[in-house]
Design an enzyme around this catalytic site. Structure first.
Site, PDB file in Angstrom:
ATOM      1  N   SER A 104       0.953  -0.814  -0.498  1.00 24.79           N
ATOM      2  CA  SER A 104      -0.131  -0.143   0.294  1.00 24.79           C
ATOM      3  C   SER A 104       0.824   1.018  -0.129  1.00 24.79           C
ATOM      4  CB  SER A 104      -0.953   0.136   1.436  1.00 24.79           C
ATOM      5  OG  SER A 104      -1.341   1.286   1.732  1.00 24.79           O
ATOM      6  N   HIS A 156      -1.881  -1.733  -4.346  1.00 29.95           N
ATOM      7  CA  HIS A 156      -2.866  -1.357  -3.238  1.00 29.95           C
ATOM      8  C   HIS A 156      -2.197   0.551  -2.974  1.00 29.95           C
ATOM      9  CE1 HIS A 156      -5.930  -2.389  -0.154  1.00 29.95           C
ATOM     10  NE2 HIS A 156      -5.871  -1.266   0.515  1.00 29.95           N
ATOM     11  N   ASP A 209      -4.865   3.400  -1.346  1.00 26.61           N
ATOM     12  CA  ASP A 209      -6.016   3.571  -0.775  1.00 26.61           C
ATOM     13  C   ASP A 209      -6.102   5.357  -0.412  1.00 26.61           C
ATOM     14  OD1 ASP A 209      -5.869   1.942   1.240  1.00 26.61           O
ATOM     15  OD2 ASP A 209      -3.814   2.130   2.058  1.00 26.61           O
ATOM     16  N   MET A 255      -8.996   8.100  -0.451  1.00 23.72           N
ATOM     17  CA  MET A 255      -9.829   8.619   0.857  1.00 23.72           C
ATOM     18  C   MET A 255     -10.260   9.748   1.122  1.00 23.72           C
ATOM     19  SD  MET A 255      -7.149   7.313   3.722  1.00 23.72           S
ATOM     20  CE  MET A 255      -6.353   5.288   4.266  1.00 23.72           C
ATOM     21  N   HIS A 309      -8.292   1.038  -3.445  1.00 18.33           N
ATOM     22  CA  HIS A 309      -8.924   0.420  -2.939  1.00 18.33           C
ATOM     23  C   HIS A 309      -9.997   1.342  -2.180  1.00 18.33           C
ATOM     24  CE1 HIS A 309      -9.361  -0.033   2.667  1.00 18.33           C
ATOM     25  NE2 HIS A 309     -10.529  -0.065   2.150  1.00 18.33           N
ATOM     26  N   MET A 365     -11.978   4.271  -0.308  1.00 21.04           N
ATOM     27  CA  MET A 365     -12.139   4.242   1.446  1.00 21.04           C
ATOM     28  C   MET A 365     -13.220   5.977   1.234  1.00 21.04           C
ATOM     29  SD  MET A 365      -9.166   3.363   3.866  1.00 21.04           S
ATOM     30  CE  MET A 365      -8.322   3.583   2.041  1.00 21.04           C
ATOM     31  N   MET A 400     -10.614  -6.118   6.840  1.00 19.56           N
ATOM     32  CA  MET A 400      -9.830  -4.421   7.110  1.00 19.56           C
ATOM     33  C   MET A 400      -9.697  -5.325   8.838  1.00 19.56           C
ATOM     34  SD  MET A 400      -8.773  -2.253   5.631  1.00 19.56           S
ATOM     35  CE  MET A 400      -9.073  -1.336   6.120  1.00 19.56           C
ATOM     36  N   ASP A 439      -6.119  -6.451   5.044  1.00 19.13           N
ATOM     37  CA  ASP A 439      -5.537  -5.177   4.663  1.00 19.13           C
ATOM     38  C   ASP A 439      -5.278  -4.676   6.574  1.00 19.13           C
ATOM     39  OD1 ASP A 439      -4.710  -2.209   4.759  1.00 19.13           O
ATOM     40  OD2 ASP A 439      -6.413  -2.489   3.604  1.00 19.13           O
TER      41      ASP A 439
HETATM   42  C1  DX5 Z   1      -6.043   1.748   6.420  1.00 14.46           C
HETATM   43  C2  DX5 Z   1      -5.313   1.268   4.537  1.00 14.46           C
HETATM   44  C3  DX5 Z   1      -4.375   0.435   4.883  1.00 14.46           C
HETATM   45  C4  DX5 Z   1      -3.133   0.956   5.572  1.00 14.46           C
HETATM   46  C5  DX5 Z   1      -1.930  -0.467   5.751  1.00 14.46           C
HETATM   47  O1  DX5 Z   1      -6.683   2.250   6.045  1.00 14.46           O
HETATM   48  O2  DX5 Z   1      -7.002   0.848   3.823  1.00 14.46           O
HETATM   49  O3  DX5 Z   1      -4.200  -0.036   3.547  1.00 14.46           O
HETATM   50  O4  DX5 Z   1      -2.358   1.325   4.000  1.00 14.46           O
HETATM   51  O5  DX5 Z   1      -0.968   0.347   6.342  1.00 14.46           O
HETATM   52  P1  DX5 Z   1      -0.453  -0.168   7.160  1.00 14.46           P
HETATM   53  O6  DX5 Z   1      -0.121  -1.887   6.503  1.00 14.46           O
HETATM   54  O7  DX5 Z   1       0.913   0.658   7.531  1.00 14.46           O
HETATM   55  O8  DX5 Z   1      -1.369  -0.775   8.673  1.00 14.46           O
HETATM   56 ZN    ZN Z   2      -5.868  -0.199   2.239  1.00 17.51          ZN
END
Ligand code: DX5
Ligand code: ZN
Length: 215
Positions: A9, A34, A36, A38, A67, A69, A138, A176
Site C-alpha cells: 500500500s 494497493h 488507498d 480516502m 481501495h 474509502m 480490514m 489489510d
Molecule cells: C488503512 C489502509 C491500509 C493501510 C495499511 O486505511 O486501507 O491499506 O495503508 O497500512 P499498514 O500496513 O501500515 O497498517
Molecule cells: Zn487499504
C-alpha cells in the site's frame, strides 16, 4: 505459504519518489499495488485520487487495486477506470446500493472487490460474495497506515476461508492493516491469500521487505 501474494500500500511511500518506490516494489516481485483512496468523509483522512493514479500508472505494469474509502464510489468508477486501475474495491458499509455498484464496476471491465471494516461481520457480504473477485478484510479501522493489527479479526478470516472453500468459490481473501513480519504468518494460517502492507514495506529496504513476506 509459498503462494501468498503481497500488495504494498503506497500510503506509507515517500510521495516525492513515488515512481521509484513503485519500481522497487516491482523488483521485490509485488503482486499488486494497493491504492488507498480516502475522501475525508468515509474515513477521517484525505489521500489521493484518479489524477495521481493516472500518473503513476506509467511507472509499472503491476495490477492496481483501488481501495475506495469514499462515501460515493459510484460517482467515480469511470474516473478510476480511465486512470488505469485493474481492481476496484468498495466498502460494504457505504450507503449506496451494493449490488448496483458491483455490477457497474464489472461492466466497466475491472475486477471487483468488497471490503469490510473490523466490526462488520462476514455475514454482511454473503449475499454479494458470488459477484466479487476479492474480499478485503480490514484488520485496522481504515484511515491511516501504521496502526496495530486487531487480533479479533482472525476468526472472521477463518470463517470467510471456510465459507469460500466449502462453496467452491474462487474469491481471494486480502487482509489489510497492521500486518508486519512478526504477525503475518497468523494471517496466512487463518486463510488470507493476499497480504496488504504499508508501513512494513516502505521506509526501509522495499525489495527485502516484500521478499521477506513471500519467503
Ligand atoms: C488503512 C489502509 C491500509 C493501510 C495499511 O486505511 O486501507 O491499506 O495503508 O497500512 P499498514 O500496513 O501500515 O497498517
Ligand atoms: Zn487499504
Amino acid at each position: 505459504m509459498g503462494n501468498i501474494k503481497v500488495a504494498p500500500s503506497i500510503l506509507s511511500a515517500d510521495f516525492s519518489q513515488l515512481c521509484h518506490e513503485i519500481r522497487e516494489c516491482e523488483r521485490g516481485k509485488a503482486d499488486y499495488i494497493h491504492l488507498d483512496v480516502m475522501d475525508g468523509h468515509f474515513v477521517p483522512n484525505i489521500s489521493f485520487g484518479p489524477v495521481v493514479i493516472k500518473s503513476i500508472r506509467k511507472c509499472t505494469k503491476i495490477p492496481f487495486d483501488a481501495h475506495l474509502m469514499i462515501e460515493r464510489p459510484d460517482k467515480y468508477i469511470k474516473d478510476f477506470m480511465k486512470a488505469g486501475v485493474d481492481i476496484i474495491t468498495v466498502h460494504r458499509e457505504i450507503n449506496v446500493d451494493i449490488e448496483t455498484i458491483l455490477r457497474k464496476i464489472r461492466n466497466y471491465g475491472a475486477e471487483v472487490g468488497i471490503a469490510i471494516n473490523p466490526d462488520t461481520p462476514f455475514s454482511k457480504v454473503i449475499d454479494f460474495i458470488d459477484n466479487v473477485d476479492y474480499l478485503l478484510i480490514m484488520s485496522v479501522y481504515p484511515g491511516f497506515s501504521g496502526q496495530s493489527f486487531i487480533e479479533d479479526v482472525l476468526p472472521k478470516i477463518r470463517e470467510a476461508r471456510e465459507f469460500i472453500d466449502r462453496e467452491g468459490l474462487s474469491v481471494k481473501i486480502s487482509v489489510d492493516g497492521g500486518i508486519k513480519h512478526n504477525n503475518f504468518k497468523r494471517v496466512v494460517d487463518a486463510g488470507a491469500d493476499i497480504i496488504v502492507a504499508a508501513s512494513a514495506i516502505f521506509g526501509g529496504n522495499i525489495v527485502r521487505n516484500i521478499s521477506d513476506f513471500k519467503k
